[in-house]
Design a protein around this motif. Structure first.
Motif, short mmCIF file in Angstrom:
data_model
loop_
_atom_site.label_atom_id
_atom_site.label_comp_id
_atom_site.label_asym_id
_atom_site.label_seq_id
_atom_site.Cartn_x
_atom_site.Cartn_y
_atom_site.Cartn_z
N GLU A 136 0.83 -1.21 0.00
CA GLU A 136 0.00 0.00 0.00
C GLU A 136 0.86 1.26 0.00
N ALA A 137 1.98 1.23 0.75
CA ALA A 137 2.86 2.39 0.82
C ALA A 137 3.48 2.68 -0.55
N VAL A 138 3.90 1.63 -1.26
CA VAL A 138 4.47 1.82 -2.60
C VAL A 138 3.41 2.36 -3.55
N THR A 139 2.19 1.86 -3.44
CA THR A 139 1.10 2.34 -4.30
C THR A 139 0.82 3.82 -4.05
N LEU A 140 0.74 4.19 -2.77
CA LEU A 140 0.51 5.60 -2.44
C LEU A 140 1.67 6.47 -2.90
N MET A 141 2.90 5.95 -2.77
CA MET A 141 4.08 6.69 -3.21
C MET A 141 4.01 6.99 -4.70
N LEU A 142 3.61 6.00 -5.50
CA LEU A 142 3.54 6.19 -6.95
C LEU A 142 2.37 7.09 -7.34
N GLN A 143 1.26 6.96 -6.61
CA GLN A 143 0.11 7.78 -6.94
C GLN A 143 0.39 9.27 -6.74
N SER A 144 1.12 9.58 -5.69
CA SER A 144 1.39 10.99 -5.39
C SER A 144 2.79 11.41 -5.86
N GLY A 145 3.82 10.78 -5.29
CA GLY A 145 5.18 11.14 -5.64
C GLY A 145 5.50 10.85 -7.09
N GLY A 146 4.98 9.73 -7.62
CA GLY A 146 5.23 9.40 -9.02
C GLY A 146 4.63 10.43 -9.96
N HIS A 147 3.40 10.88 -9.63
CA HIS A 147 2.76 11.92 -10.43
C HIS A 147 3.57 13.21 -10.38
N THR A 148 4.12 13.51 -9.20
CA THR A 148 4.91 14.73 -9.04
C THR A 148 6.13 14.73 -9.94
N ILE A 149 6.93 13.68 -9.85
CA ILE A 149 8.17 13.67 -10.63
C ILE A 149 7.91 13.47 -12.11
N LEU A 150 6.80 12.83 -12.46
CA LEU A 150 6.48 12.65 -13.88
C LEU A 150 6.18 13.99 -14.53
N VAL A 151 5.33 14.78 -13.88
CA VAL A 151 5.00 16.10 -14.44
C VAL A 151 6.23 17.01 -14.40
N SER A 152 6.95 16.98 -13.28
CA SER A 152 8.15 17.81 -13.16
C SER A 152 9.19 17.44 -14.21
N ASP A 202 7.45 24.23 -7.95
CA ASP A 202 6.05 24.61 -8.08
C ASP A 202 5.16 23.37 -8.16
N ILE A 203 5.56 22.41 -8.97
CA ILE A 203 4.76 21.20 -9.15
C ILE A 203 4.72 20.38 -7.86
N PHE A 204 5.84 20.31 -7.17
CA PHE A 204 5.87 19.55 -5.93
C PHE A 204 4.88 20.13 -4.91
N LEU A 205 4.83 21.45 -4.81
CA LEU A 205 3.87 22.10 -3.93
C LEU A 205 2.44 21.89 -4.41
N LEU A 206 2.21 22.07 -5.71
CA LEU A 206 0.86 21.98 -6.25
C LEU A 206 0.26 20.59 -6.10
N ALA A 218 -1.99 23.17 4.22
CA ALA A 218 -1.52 21.80 4.46
C ALA A 218 -0.42 21.43 3.46
N GLY A 219 -0.62 21.80 2.19
CA GLY A 219 0.41 21.50 1.19
C GLY A 219 1.71 22.21 1.48
N LEU A 220 1.61 23.48 1.89
CA LEU A 220 2.82 24.24 2.23
C LEU A 220 3.53 23.61 3.42
N SER A 221 2.77 23.19 4.41
CA SER A 221 3.36 22.59 5.60
C SER A 221 4.06 21.27 5.27
N LYS A 222 3.46 20.48 4.38
CA LYS A 222 4.02 19.17 4.04
C LYS A 222 5.26 19.26 3.16
N THR A 223 5.31 20.27 2.31
CA THR A 223 6.41 20.33 1.33
C THR A 223 7.48 21.35 1.68
#
Length: 816
Positions: A280-296, A701-705, A724-729
C-alpha cells in the motif's frame, strides 16, 4: 563515506563517462553556428581563391625578455628557426602549417630591419623587449585537429626553448586557450560535486531518517549515469558533443536523482508511518510522488529540449544531453525505486519502526478527541477530518502561511513583493553582453597573463584578425589600376565610416596597402620582376604571394584591429562595417567584399541565438502550459506558474545586470573577484541558465501543487489545502533549494568569470524561489483566486462530503 570517498567516486564516474565520449564526442568547441550566416558565407567565399584560409586557425607565440632587454638574442633566433622546421614537418588529420611569420623569417625574405623595427608588427617598440611568432594552420580554430596541433606545438616549444630562462615564452591563440578553459571548468564542476554530493546525501538521510532507504538513491544515480552515458555515446557518433557536456550531465543527474528520491521516499515513509503495509505504501508513493516527478520531469525535459532551436552546436548538445539526463533519471527513479521496495519488502519496510507507528497512532488518538470549533479554523478542520495530520500545523510553514492567507494581507504581500521588484525588473532587458575570451580563461594563469601582456604590447586584435576578401567583377584582374583604386577607396572609406570607430588605414595590410601607404600597380609590378630590388620590394613580393589568389581574380586584406574585436564594442563595429560594405558594393557594381574571422563567427552565433530566443521561449512556454494544464486539469495553474517564474527570471536577470554590468556593481564593496562588475555579461550565460531556472522553478512549483491538489481533492477548502500542502512540502523544498544553492555557490569562487556569472544566476534564482516565491508569493496568489485555481476541474470529494466528516457520532454538525 568521507569527502575523499565522494571525490574518488566522482572522479571514477567522470572518467568512465569520458572514456565513452573520448572515442565518439567531438572536441569542436564552442561557437560553431548552424544555418546560413554571414560569417559562414564569407568562409565559403574564401574556399575557391584561398582554400587554406577557408578553414584556418591562428596561434601566436609571445616571447618577452624578463629583464626588459632586447629580445633578439642568438638563443631566441635559434629557437625560432628550430620551431619553424618542427611545425612545417607536422602532418596529422590533413592539417598543415600554411604560414609561419616571425622577425627572423621576415628578415630572411629581405624585408629591411628598419621596417620591422618601426612597424610594430612582430617586434615591440622602444627597447624591443618582446616579439611574436604567428602560426596559421589549415584547420578550423575550434576543431579537434587544431587541438591536437596545439598540444604538439606546446610540446615543441617546451623542448626547444632556451634553457637559460632569460625569456618568457607563452603559447596563445583560440585553440591554445580551449584546453585550459575546459580543464578549468571541469575542475570547478568536480569541486562543486565534491561539495554537493556528501551534503545532499546528509540532507536526504536526515529527512528519510533511514540508512536502509539511502541505498536506493545511490543505486538510482549509478544506473542513471551508466544508461545516460551509453546512450549519449551513440549520439556523439552522429553529432558534435561539446567536451564539458558530460560534466554538466553528471551534476544534473546527481541533483535530479536526489530530488526525485526525496519526493518518492519521503512519501513512502510517510505512508508506512500512517499504518499502511509495504504494498500500500508503494502504491501511495507512486500515486502521489510518481505523479509529481512525472510532471516535473516532463516539463524540465521540454525546457532543455527547447535549446535545440538554437542554431549553435554547443547549446544543442547541452540541451540534448541535459534533457536525456533528466528523462533517464525520471525513468530510473519511477521504475527502479518501486521495484526495489517491492522486491525486498522486509528490508526496506523496517525503515519505520514499530515505535514510530505507535507514536503516530497516539498522535491520532490524542488529535481525535479535539473538538472542532469553527469551519474557518484551519487547524480544527484538518485535525477533525484527519487526526493523523496533527503534525501538519506544527511546522513553521503552517504558522507563516496562516498569517499570510487572509484578505487583504495576501493581496498586500503580492503587491508589495512585485512592487519592490519592479525597479530590478527594468534592468533585466537590454543589458550589455560580451564574448571576449578573457571571460572564459582562468584568472592568473600563464596563458591569461601572456594574453594581457600581448594585448598591451601589440594590441588585442593580434589574436583575432579580420580577413576581408575583395572580389572584382569578371574580367577585372587584381593587378589593375581599377582594382587597386577600388580596394584603396574601400580601406579609406571603411576607416572613416559612421560607427566604425578606432580604425585607421594603418590597421590594413594587402597587396595594394601597407604600413598606412597606398601602393600603385606599377610599383608592385616592378617589384614582382625583381623581389630583391628596392627597399620595399621584398615586402611587396611577400604581400603578393600571401594576399593574391593564384589565378589573380581576387585578393584579401588583413585587418588587425587596435581594439578587442570580441569585446564590448566589437559587435557594433562589425555591424557598421557590414553596413559600409553594402554601400561600397552599390558604389562599385560587381565588387563583393566578405569579412571572415573568429569575431565574425562568434557575433554571428550571438545574433543567431538571440534571434532564435523568442521562438524558443514561445514554443517552450506553450508546451509547458499544455503539460501543466493537463496534469492539474486547470486553466489558471499554468498561467499562474508562468507569472511566478517570470518574476524569478526578472529578478535574477535584473540583479545580475546590476551586479556585473553597472559601475559600481551591487557587490563590488565585497572585493570578491567572482562578484566584481565587469562592464558586461558573458553572452552565453543568460541563455544557458534560462532552461535551468525555469526547470527548477517548475520542479518546486509542481511539488507544492501536487500536495495542495491532494488536499483539495479530498474536499478541503482551498485555503486549508494550500496551508496543508505548504506545511508538508516546505521542509523538502527548502532542503532541495539549499543543496542546489550551496552547490552552485562554489562556482562563485571559480577563476573563470563566465562560471562566476553562471553561478550567480543559479544561486540567486534558487534562493529566490526557495525563500520567497514558493513559500510566500505562490500561496498568496492561490489564496486570492480561491476555488478558481483548479477550474474547470472538480475535487474528487465535494466540500459537502468533507463537512459530513466533521459530524459527531450523533449526526450533529459541530463545525459551528
Amino acid at each position: 563515506m568521507g569527502l575523499r570517498g565522494y571525490a574518488i567516486l566522482d572522479n571514477l564516474s567522470r572518467s568512465w563517462g569520458c572514456f565513452w565520449f573520448e572515442s565518439a564526442a567531438s572536441n569542436d568547441v564552442l561557437f560553431r553556428p548552424t544555418g546560413v550566416l554571414t560569417g559562414k558565407q564569407a568562409a565559403r567565399a574564401f574556399e575557391g581563391p584561398f582554400p587554406a584560409l577557408a578553414s584556418n586557425a591562428d596561434f601566436v607565440l609571445y616571447i618577452e625578455n624578463k629583464a626588459g632587454s632586447d629580445v633578439r638574442r642568438p638563443e631566441v633566433e635559434n629557437f625560432t628557426y628550430a620551431l619553424e622546421a618542427a611545425v612545417y614537418a607536422y602532418r596529422a588529420d590533413g592539417t598543415a602549417v600554411s604560414a609561419f611569420e616571425s622577425y627572423y623569417s621576415l628578415l630572411r625574405l629581405k624585408i629591411p630591419k628598419i621596417v620591422l623595427e618601426n612597424s610594430g608588427i612582430v617586434l615591440s617598440g622602444g627597447n624591443h623587449s618582446a616579439t611574436i611568432i604567428g602560426i596559421t594552420i589549415t584547420s578550423r580554430y575550434d576543431s579537434s585537429a587544431a587541438k591536437l596541433f596545439s598540444k604538439y606545438l606546446s610540446k615543441q616549444v617546451d623542448a626547444l626553448k632556451p634553457r637559460d630562462k632569460v625569456d618568457e615564452i607563452t603559447l596563445t591563440g583560440i585553440p591554445a586557450f580551449i584546453e585550459p578553459i575546459l580543464d578549468g571548468a571541469e575542475q570547478d564542476l568536480l569541486h562543486m560535486d565534491m561539495i554537493v554530493m556528501p551534503l545532499a546525501m546528509m540532507v536526504l538521510a536526515s529527512i528519510l531518517r533511514s540508512l536502509r532507504l539511502m541505498a536506493i538513491p545511490v543505486l538510482c544515480i549509478g544506473c542513471a549515469i551508466t544508461t545516460t552515458f551509453l546512450i549519449m555515446w551513440g549520439v556523439a557518433l552522429h553529432m558534435d558533443v561539446v567536451a564539458f557536456v558530460p560534466s554538466i550531465m553528471m551534476s544534473l543527474m546527481i541533483a535530479m536523482s536526489i530530488d526525485y528520491s526525496l519526493f518518492l521516499l519521503s512519501r513512502y515513509r510517510e505512508a508506512l508511518q500512517s499504518g499502511s503495509d509495504n504494498t500500500e505504501a508503494v502504491t501511495l508513493m507512486l500515486q502521489s510522488g510518481g505523479h509529481t516527478i512525472l510532471v516535473s520531469g516532463a516539463t524540465i525535459c521540454v525546457c532543455f529540449t527547447g535549446m535545440l532551436f538554437f542554431p549553435l552546436d554547443m547549446l544543442q548538445s547541452f540541451g540534448l544531453g541535459s534533457a536525456l539526463s533528466v528523462s533517464i533519471c525520471l525513468a530510473v527513479n519511477i521504475t527502479l525505486t518501486p521495484a526495489m521496495l517491492l522486491k525486498f519488502p522486509r528490508f526496506f519496510a523496517k525503515c519505520v519502526s514499530e515505535q514510530d507507528i505507535l507514536k503516530q497512532r497516539a498522535a491520532q488518538t490524542s488529535g481525535g478527541v479535539r473538538a472542532v470549533n469553527t469551519l474557518t479554523d484551519s487547524q480544527d478542520i484538518i485535525l477533525r477530518a484527519h487526526p493523523s495530520r496533527s503534525e501538519t500545523f506544527s511546522t513553521c510553514w503552517w504558522r507563516c502561511g496562516s498569517r499570510m492567507l487572509h484578505f487583504p494581507v495576501n493581496l498586500a504581500i503580492v503587491v508589495t513583493v512585485v512592487g519592490m521588484l519592479v525597479p530590478i525588473f527594468t534592468f533585466s532587458v537590454g543589458f550589455p553582453t560580451t564574448n571576449t575570451i578573457t571571460d572564459m580563461l582562468p584568472r592568473s594563469t600563464p596563458a591569461t597573463d601572456a594574453l594581457n601582456r600581448l594585448d598591451s604590447t601589440f594590441g588585442p586584435g593580434v589574436l583575432y584578425p579580420y580577413r576581408m576578401l575583395v572580389t572584382p567583377p569578371p574580367g577585372v584582374p587584381v593587378m589593375s589600376d581599377q582594382y587597386f583604386r577600388a580596394a584603396q577607396w574601400f580601406v579609406q572609406g571603411l576607416s572613416s565610416a559612421p560607427g566604425v570607430l578606432n580604425t585607421s588605414v594603418n590597421d590594413f595590410t594587402g597587396v595594394m596597402v601597407g604600413l598606412g601607404l597606398n601602393l600603385s600597380v606599377s610599383e608592385v609590378a616592378n617589384c614582382l620582376t625583381n623581389c630583391s630590388g628596392e627597399q620595399l620590394c621584398p615586402v611587396m613580393c611577400n604581400a603578393n604571394k600571401q594576399f593574391v589568389s593564384t589565378v589573380q581574380n581576387s585578393s584579401f586584406l588583413l585587418m588587425v584591429p587596435q581594439f578587442d574585436p570580441c569585446g564590448d564594442h566589437g559587435d557594433a563595429w562589425l555591424k557598421a562595417s557590414r553596413a559600409y560594405i553594402a554601400t561600397f558594393e552599390q558604389l562599385f557594381p560587381g565588387y563583393q567584399v566578405h569579412i571572415a574571422g573568429v569575431a565574425a563567427d562568434t557575433f554571428d552565433a550571438v545574433d543567431a541565438v538571440y534571434g532564435a530566443l523568442p521562438t524558443m521561449l514561445a514554443i517552450t512556454s506553450a508546451v509547458v502550459l499544455v503539460i501543466t494544464a493537463f496534469a492539474f486539469k486547470s486553466v489558471l495553474v499554468p498561467l499562474r506558474g508562468v507569472f511566478t517564474i517570470a518574476v524569478t527570471l526578472g529578478f535574477v536577470y535584473g540583479f545580475a545586470s546590476l551586479t556585473y554590468t553597472h559601475q559600481p556593481g551591487a557587490f563590488d564593496w565585497l572585493g570578491l573577484a567572482g562578484l566584481k562588475s565587469q562592464g558586461a555579461l558573458f553572452w552565453l550565460v543568460p541563455v544557458m541558465t534560462f532552461a535551468i531556472i525555469v526547470g527548477v522553478g517548475l520542479d518546486y512549483d509542481i511539488f507544492l501543487l501536487v500536495r495542495v491538489k491532494e488536499f483539495w481533492d479530498e474536499g478541503y477548502p482551498l485555503k486549508e489545502s494550500v496551508l496543508a500542502g505548504l506545511s508538508k512540502t516546505g521542509s523538502i523544498i527548502t532542503a532541495a533549494g539549499l543543496i542546489m544553492a550551496i552547490a552552485f555557490s562554489g562556482l562563485l569562487f571559480s577563476s573563470q568569470a563566465a562560471l562566476n556569472q553562471l553561478s550567480f544566476y543559479l544561486v540567486f534564482a534558487v534562493l529566490f524561489e526557495t525563500f520567497l516565491v514558493r513559500p510566500v508569493l505562490v500561496p498568496c496568489v492561490m489564496d486570492l483566486f480561491g476555488e478558481a485555481n483548479f477550474w474547470p476541474g472538480k475535487p474528487k470529494h465535494s466540500l459537502a462530503s468533507f463537512r459530513a466528516s466533521l459530524l459527531d457520532p450523533r449526526g450533529v454538525d459541530v463545525s459551528y
